[in-house]
Motif scaffolding. Structure first.
Motif, PDB file in Angstrom:
ATOM      1  N   UNK A  69      20.545  28.296   3.938  1.00 35.04           N
ATOM      2  CA  UNK A  69      20.203  28.865   5.245  1.00 35.04           C
ATOM      3  C   UNK A  69      18.911  29.676   5.163  1.00 35.04           C
ATOM      4  N   UNK A  70      18.744  30.427   4.088  1.00 32.77           N
ATOM      5  CA  UNK A  70      17.534  31.234   3.919  1.00 32.77           C
ATOM      6  C   UNK A  70      16.300  30.341   3.750  1.00 32.77           C
ATOM      7  N   UNK A  71      16.432  29.249   3.000  1.00 30.98           N
ATOM      8  CA  UNK A  71      15.313  28.322   2.821  1.00 30.98           C
ATOM      9  C   UNK A  71      14.925  27.678   4.150  1.00 30.98           C
ATOM     10  N   UNK A  72      15.921  27.309   4.947  1.00 25.53           N
ATOM     11  CA  UNK A  72      15.635  26.745   6.270  1.00 25.53           C
ATOM     12  C   UNK A  72      14.910  27.753   7.147  1.00 25.53           C
ATOM     13  N   UNK A  73      15.344  28.994   7.095  1.00 23.48           N
ATOM     14  CA  UNK A  73      14.695  30.050   7.869  1.00 23.48           C
ATOM     15  C   UNK A  73      13.246  30.230   7.415  1.00 23.48           C
ATOM     16  N   UNK A  74      13.021  30.230   6.114  1.00 23.04           N
ATOM     17  CA  UNK A  74      11.665  30.382   5.582  1.00 23.04           C
ATOM     18  C   UNK A  74      10.779  29.200   5.992  1.00 23.04           C
ATOM     19  N   UNK A  75      11.322  27.983   5.964  1.00 21.46           N
ATOM     20  CA  UNK A  75      10.552  26.803   6.393  1.00 21.46           C
ATOM     21  C   UNK A  75      10.156  26.916   7.861  1.00 21.46           C
ATOM     22  N   UNK A  76      11.104  27.344   8.681  1.00 21.76           N
ATOM     23  CA  UNK A  76      10.814  27.518  10.108  1.00 21.76           C
ATOM     24  C   UNK A  76       9.719  28.573  10.312  1.00 21.76           C
ATOM     25  N   UNK A  77       9.799  29.658   9.563  1.00 22.36           N
ATOM     26  CA  UNK A  77       8.817  30.721   9.681  1.00 22.36           C
ATOM     27  C   UNK A  77       7.435  30.245   9.228  1.00 22.36           C
ATOM     28  N   UNK A 125       6.366  27.154   9.180  1.00 17.80           N
ATOM     29  CA  UNK A 125       5.918  26.187  10.181  1.00 17.80           C
ATOM     30  C   UNK A 125       5.321  26.914  11.395  1.00 17.80           C
ATOM     31  N   UNK A 126       5.997  27.988  11.797  1.00 17.01           N
ATOM     32  CA  UNK A 126       5.499  28.783  12.911  1.00 17.01           C
ATOM     33  C   UNK A 126       4.139  29.395  12.581  1.00 17.01           C
ATOM     34  N   UNK A 127       3.998  29.967  11.381  1.00 24.92           N
ATOM     35  CA  UNK A 127       2.741  30.602  11.001  1.00 24.92           C
ATOM     36  C   UNK A 127       1.586  29.599  11.012  1.00 24.92           C
ATOM     37  N   UNK A 128       1.866  28.387  10.575  1.00 27.62           N
ATOM     38  CA  UNK A 128       0.806  27.373  10.533  1.00 27.62           C
ATOM     39  C   UNK A 128       0.416  26.899  11.934  1.00 27.62           C
ATOM     40  N   UNK A 129       1.388  26.839  12.821  1.00 24.19           N
ATOM     41  CA  UNK A 129       1.117  26.305  14.155  1.00 24.19           C
ATOM     42  C   UNK A 129       0.825  27.386  15.191  1.00 24.19           C
ATOM     43  N   UNK A 130       1.005  28.643  14.851  1.00 20.40           N
ATOM     44  CA  UNK A 130       0.882  29.730  15.830  1.00 20.40           C
ATOM     45  C   UNK A 130      -0.487  29.774  16.496  1.00 20.40           C
ATOM     46  N   UNK A 131      -1.542  29.491  15.752  1.00 19.81           N
ATOM     47  CA  UNK A 131      -2.900  29.550  16.304  1.00 19.81           C
ATOM     48  C   UNK A 131      -3.110  28.549  17.437  1.00 19.81           C
ATOM     49  N   UNK A 132      -2.434  27.405  17.339  1.00 20.75           N
ATOM     50  CA  UNK A 132      -2.664  26.346  18.325  1.00 20.75           C
ATOM     51  C   UNK A 132      -1.635  26.361  19.447  1.00 20.75           C
ATOM     52  N   UNK A 133      -0.671  27.255  19.384  1.00 22.63           N
ATOM     53  CA  UNK A 133       0.388  27.303  20.402  1.00 22.63           C
ATOM     54  C   UNK A 133      -0.051  28.106  21.614  1.00 22.63           C
ATOM     55  N   UNK A 134       0.541  27.769  22.737  1.00 23.33           N
ATOM     56  CA  UNK A 134       0.320  28.577  23.938  1.00 23.33           C
ATOM     57  C   UNK A 134       1.113  29.871  23.775  1.00 23.33           C
ATOM     58  N   UNK A 135       0.782  30.833  24.602  1.00 24.02           N
ATOM     59  CA  UNK A 135       1.490  32.113  24.532  1.00 24.02           C
ATOM     60  C   UNK A 135       2.982  31.931  24.796  1.00 24.02           C
ATOM     61  N   UNK A 136       3.310  31.058  25.746  1.00 25.04           N
ATOM     62  CA  UNK A 136       4.716  30.816  26.079  1.00 25.04           C
ATOM     63  C   UNK A 136       5.443  30.145  24.905  1.00 25.04           C
ATOM     64  N   UNK A 137       4.793  29.158  24.302  1.00 24.60           N
ATOM     65  CA  UNK A 137       5.394  28.438  23.169  1.00 24.60           C
ATOM     66  C   UNK A 137       5.560  29.382  21.979  1.00 24.60           C
ATOM     67  N   UNK A 143      13.034  32.178  16.082  1.00 21.21           N
ATOM     68  CA  UNK A 143      13.044  32.711  14.722  1.00 21.21           C
ATOM     69  C   UNK A 143      13.891  33.986  14.631  1.00 21.21           C
ATOM     70  N   UNK A 144      13.789  34.833  15.645  1.00 18.28           N
ATOM     71  CA  UNK A 144      14.599  36.055  15.676  1.00 18.28           C
ATOM     72  C   UNK A 144      16.081  35.701  15.707  1.00 18.28           C
ATOM     73  N   UNK A 145      16.447  34.698  16.509  1.00 20.88           N
ATOM     74  CA  UNK A 145      17.839  34.261  16.596  1.00 20.88           C
ATOM     75  C   UNK A 145      18.305  33.691  15.254  1.00 20.88           C
ATOM     76  N   UNK A 146      17.477  32.900  14.599  1.00 24.41           N
ATOM     77  CA  UNK A 146      17.822  32.340  13.287  1.00 24.41           C
ATOM     78  C   UNK A 146      18.002  33.455  12.257  1.00 24.41           C
TER      79      UNK A 146
END
Length: 185
Positions: free
Chosen positions: A62-70, A72-84, A92-95
């Motif tokens: 579960x921790x590894x999955x959470x880290x992967x999600x985080x 992934x978010x860090x890599x894509x955050x620059x290209x995401x809209x504010x809403x996304x 991520x907070x829920x996970x």
């Protein structure tokens, strides 16, 4: 903890007063030592080690999955809209909260399973204590310890009650047990 020691002292004082009026025979034993020497404890230790490993493996996954999600978010955050980005942060907070709840639930589950496995051994030891006390006309039996705190602070004679209970249970006590000996695991 201090209250428990004070209550024990009051109980001992009261028993001393009663001893003058009646024929009182007081014994003591160490339930933790008796339980640790029971043959069933080896299987319980093995079962709990396996169960702990299962819980730990699941938590690591579960921790590894959470880290992967985080990541992934860090890599894509620059290209995401504010809403996304806000939606992904909430996800991520829920996970993270689910992971923390899993860890807490795993600890409770571990303790519950340990209690379930220990209960028959504890019952067997207490039944033997009751039987030996009745057979040898003891009127009161105290535990040497309550957790890490000693209940029995002094005794004049070497009481053989623990040895009698061990014999009743069919277990062998170590030859000489140091005062602060670690219990076998």
């Amino acid at each position: 903890m201090k209250v428990r020691i004070i209550l024990s002292a009051i109980a001992m004082f009261g028993l001393c007063l009663v001893a003058q009026a009646q024929d009182v025979k007081i014994g003591y034993t160490n339930v933790e030592v008796l339980m640790s020497l029971m043959p069933e404890m080896q299987q319980i230790d093995a079962d709990m080690k396996d169960y702990g490993t299962q819980l730990q493996t699941s938590a690591q996954t579960k921790e590894q999955n959470l880290q992967r999600e985080f990541q992934s978010y860090q890599q894509a955050a620059q290209t995401m809209t504010d809403e996304a980005r806000a939606a992904k942060q909430q996800e991520l907070q829920k996970l993270q909260e689910e992971f923390q709840k899993y860890q807490q639930d795993a600890q409770v589950s571990y303790q519950r399973k340990l209690g379930e496995l220990l209960e028959p051994v504890q019952t067997k030891v207490f039944n033997a204590i009751n039987s030996v006390a009745a057979e040898h006309n003891y009127t009161h039996i105290f535990s040497e310890t309550a957790g890490q705190s000693p209940v029995l602070l002094y005794t004049k004679e070497a009481d053989k009650f623990t040895e009698l209970v061990a014999a009743k249970l069919g277990i062998e006590l170590p030859e000489q047990m140091p005062e602060n000996a670690e219990l076998p695991q």
